[in-house]
Scaffold this active site. Sequence first.
Site, PDB file in Angstrom:
ATOM      1  N   CYS A 119       0.808  -1.222   0.000  1.00  0.00           N
ATOM      2  CA  CYS A 119       0.000   0.000   0.000  1.00  0.00           C
ATOM      3  C   CYS A 119       0.840   1.271   0.000  1.00  0.00           C
ATOM      4  O   CYS A 119       0.421   2.285  -0.561  1.00  0.00           O
ATOM      5  CB  CYS A 119      -0.978   0.001   1.173  1.00  0.00           C
ATOM      6  SG  CYS A 119      -0.222  -0.170   2.796  1.00  0.00           S
ATOM      7  N   CYS A 127      -3.558  -2.544  -1.284  1.00  0.00           N
ATOM      8  CA  CYS A 127      -2.545  -3.509  -0.855  1.00  0.00           C
ATOM      9  C   CYS A 127      -2.280  -4.616  -1.860  1.00  0.00           C
ATOM     10  O   CYS A 127      -2.032  -5.764  -1.481  1.00  0.00           O
ATOM     11  CB  CYS A 127      -2.956  -4.113   0.489  1.00  0.00           C
ATOM     12  SG  CYS A 127      -3.189  -2.888   1.797  1.00  0.00           S
ATOM     13  N   LYS A 199      -6.295  -8.672  11.032  1.00  0.00           N
ATOM     14  CA  LYS A 199      -6.184  -7.232  10.807  1.00  0.00           C
ATOM     15  C   LYS A 199      -7.540  -6.700  10.378  1.00  0.00           C
ATOM     16  O   LYS A 199      -8.069  -7.072   9.335  1.00  0.00           O
ATOM     17  CB  LYS A 199      -5.129  -6.936   9.750  1.00  0.00           C
ATOM     18  CG  LYS A 199      -4.900  -5.450   9.506  1.00  0.00           C
ATOM     19  CD  LYS A 199      -3.788  -5.251   8.470  1.00  0.00           C
ATOM     20  CE  LYS A 199      -3.529  -3.798   8.192  1.00  0.00           C
ATOM     21  NZ  LYS A 199      -2.463  -3.631   7.163  1.00  0.00           N
ATOM     22  N   ARG A 209      -1.674   6.310   8.222  1.00  0.00           N
ATOM     23  CA  ARG A 209      -1.722   6.570   6.785  1.00  0.00           C
ATOM     24  C   ARG A 209      -1.072   7.905   6.444  1.00  0.00           C
ATOM     25  O   ARG A 209      -0.545   8.088   5.350  1.00  0.00           O
ATOM     26  CB  ARG A 209      -3.169   6.485   6.305  1.00  0.00           C
ATOM     27  CG  ARG A 209      -3.678   5.040   6.356  1.00  0.00           C
ATOM     28  CD  ARG A 209      -5.154   4.883   6.104  1.00  0.00           C
ATOM     29  NE  ARG A 209      -5.529   3.468   6.218  1.00  0.00           N
ATOM     30  CZ  ARG A 209      -6.761   3.004   6.206  1.00  0.00           C
ATOM     31  NH1 ARG A 209      -7.766   3.866   6.076  1.00  0.00           N
ATOM     32  NH2 ARG A 209      -7.009   1.719   6.318  1.00  0.00           N
ATOM     33  N   ARG A 221     -10.765  -0.489   2.381  1.00  0.00           N
ATOM     34  CA  ARG A 221     -10.162  -1.820   2.389  1.00  0.00           C
ATOM     35  C   ARG A 221     -11.071  -2.877   3.014  1.00  0.00           C
ATOM     36  O   ARG A 221     -10.594  -3.911   3.463  1.00  0.00           O
ATOM     37  CB  ARG A 221      -8.812  -1.759   3.128  1.00  0.00           C
ATOM     38  CG  ARG A 221      -7.804  -0.892   2.395  1.00  0.00           C
ATOM     39  CD  ARG A 221      -6.552  -0.641   3.184  1.00  0.00           C
ATOM     40  NE  ARG A 221      -5.604   0.146   2.399  1.00  0.00           N
ATOM     41  CZ  ARG A 221      -4.628   0.891   2.891  1.00  0.00           C
ATOM     42  NH1 ARG A 221      -4.452   0.961   4.198  1.00  0.00           N
ATOM     43  NH2 ARG A 221      -3.830   1.574   2.102  1.00  0.00           N
ATOM     44  N   LYS A 252      -4.471  -6.752  15.098  1.00  0.00           N
ATOM     45  CA  LYS A 252      -4.400  -5.308  14.865  1.00  0.00           C
ATOM     46  C   LYS A 252      -5.789  -4.789  14.521  1.00  0.00           C
ATOM     47  O   LYS A 252      -6.427  -5.332  13.615  1.00  0.00           O
ATOM     48  CB  LYS A 252      -3.437  -5.023  13.710  1.00  0.00           C
ATOM     49  CG  LYS A 252      -3.280  -3.559  13.360  1.00  0.00           C
ATOM     50  CD  LYS A 252      -2.333  -3.375  12.181  1.00  0.00           C
ATOM     51  CE  LYS A 252      -2.149  -1.902  11.855  1.00  0.00           C
ATOM     52  NZ  LYS A 252      -1.298  -1.688  10.662  1.00  0.00           N
ATOM     53  N   SER A 278      -1.812   3.556  15.524  1.00  0.00           N
ATOM     54  CA  SER A 278      -1.594   5.001  15.544  1.00  0.00           C
ATOM     55  C   SER A 278      -2.763   5.771  16.134  1.00  0.00           C
ATOM     56  O   SER A 278      -2.563   6.756  16.852  1.00  0.00           O
ATOM     57  CB  SER A 278      -1.321   5.494  14.130  1.00  0.00           C
ATOM     58  OG  SER A 278      -2.406   5.188  13.259  1.00  0.00           O
TER      59      SER A 278
END
Length: 326
Positions: A119, A127, A199, A209, A221, A252, A278
């Site tokens: 990505c 991706c 994920k 990002r 996604r 994740k 993040s």
Amino acid sequence: MDLTDRPRRLRRDGIRPLVSETDLDATDLVAPVFVDATTDERVPIESMPNHERVPVDEAVARVEEVRETGVEAVMVFGIPESKDERGTRAWADDGVVQEAVRRITAETDAYVITDVCLCEYTSHGHCGVLEPDAESDPTLTVQNDPTLDLLAKTAVSHAEAGADMVAPSSMTDGMIAAIRTALDDAGFADLPILSYAVKYESAFYGPFRDAADGAPAFGDRRHYQMDPANGREALREARLDVDQGADALMVKPALAYLDVVRAVREGFDRPVAAYNVSGEYAMIHAAAEKGWLDLEETAYESLLAMKRAGADLIVTYFAEDVAHRL
């Protein structure tokens, strides 16, 4: 009222650490490092306070800063000098991750994990290889099988550069088998794979990002990352990756998915990683800046919760801050 059983007896300062059930150590943590081939100086990441993109020439210095805190492992992400439809810079011999890893492994003792995905390298920000007309048709997205060969080539290029572990994150069906086969064929049978096995298509990824310049140019996604509503599916994903040769399993995000961390921990005899993403990092920072939370205490408690849920290791942007405390 029966007061013969008094849990408070074990909460005094002298006994409290002796009976603590969960320990957090700097060696449990992995610090993400962003290496940017488009800059000659460090660039602050506005949505992730205290984090920067660093040029290739400063990758070693950045990793040494991490190591000084007691954190021994890093995960390297790259921002390439150019992008195209297939993400060809992802497996280029002179790519940003490849060059950074060569320098880091030659000049430091860090344990180097590399993120294996496309990505950051594709012009469309998805991706893998897009299906025809995906840009105009929201029901279309990434082609699964044509993407596998590109992921395998990327993983091998990271291994050749000196990576200690590769971590495929694209949620492509069959990616672990493809990468394991390619690594074995290239002479890297001993190189472990940390699979982003579980994920989710999460709203908590926004700041990343910005950091990795990997936002989709269109669409989202949801067709290849997991639905946040699903828990049982996580076990199916993990089982497939274990069967294909994954050496460790990642969940994740982490904080909103501690039930999934626990389920994976109980379901499989593989090390479990939690990615403290993040958005989780940024929201704690934002609340602390408002004076609503204590930054260090909240960060520590969050990571402790991930360990308590069953994580053996934690990828976190708090790694250096918390390591100082530990």
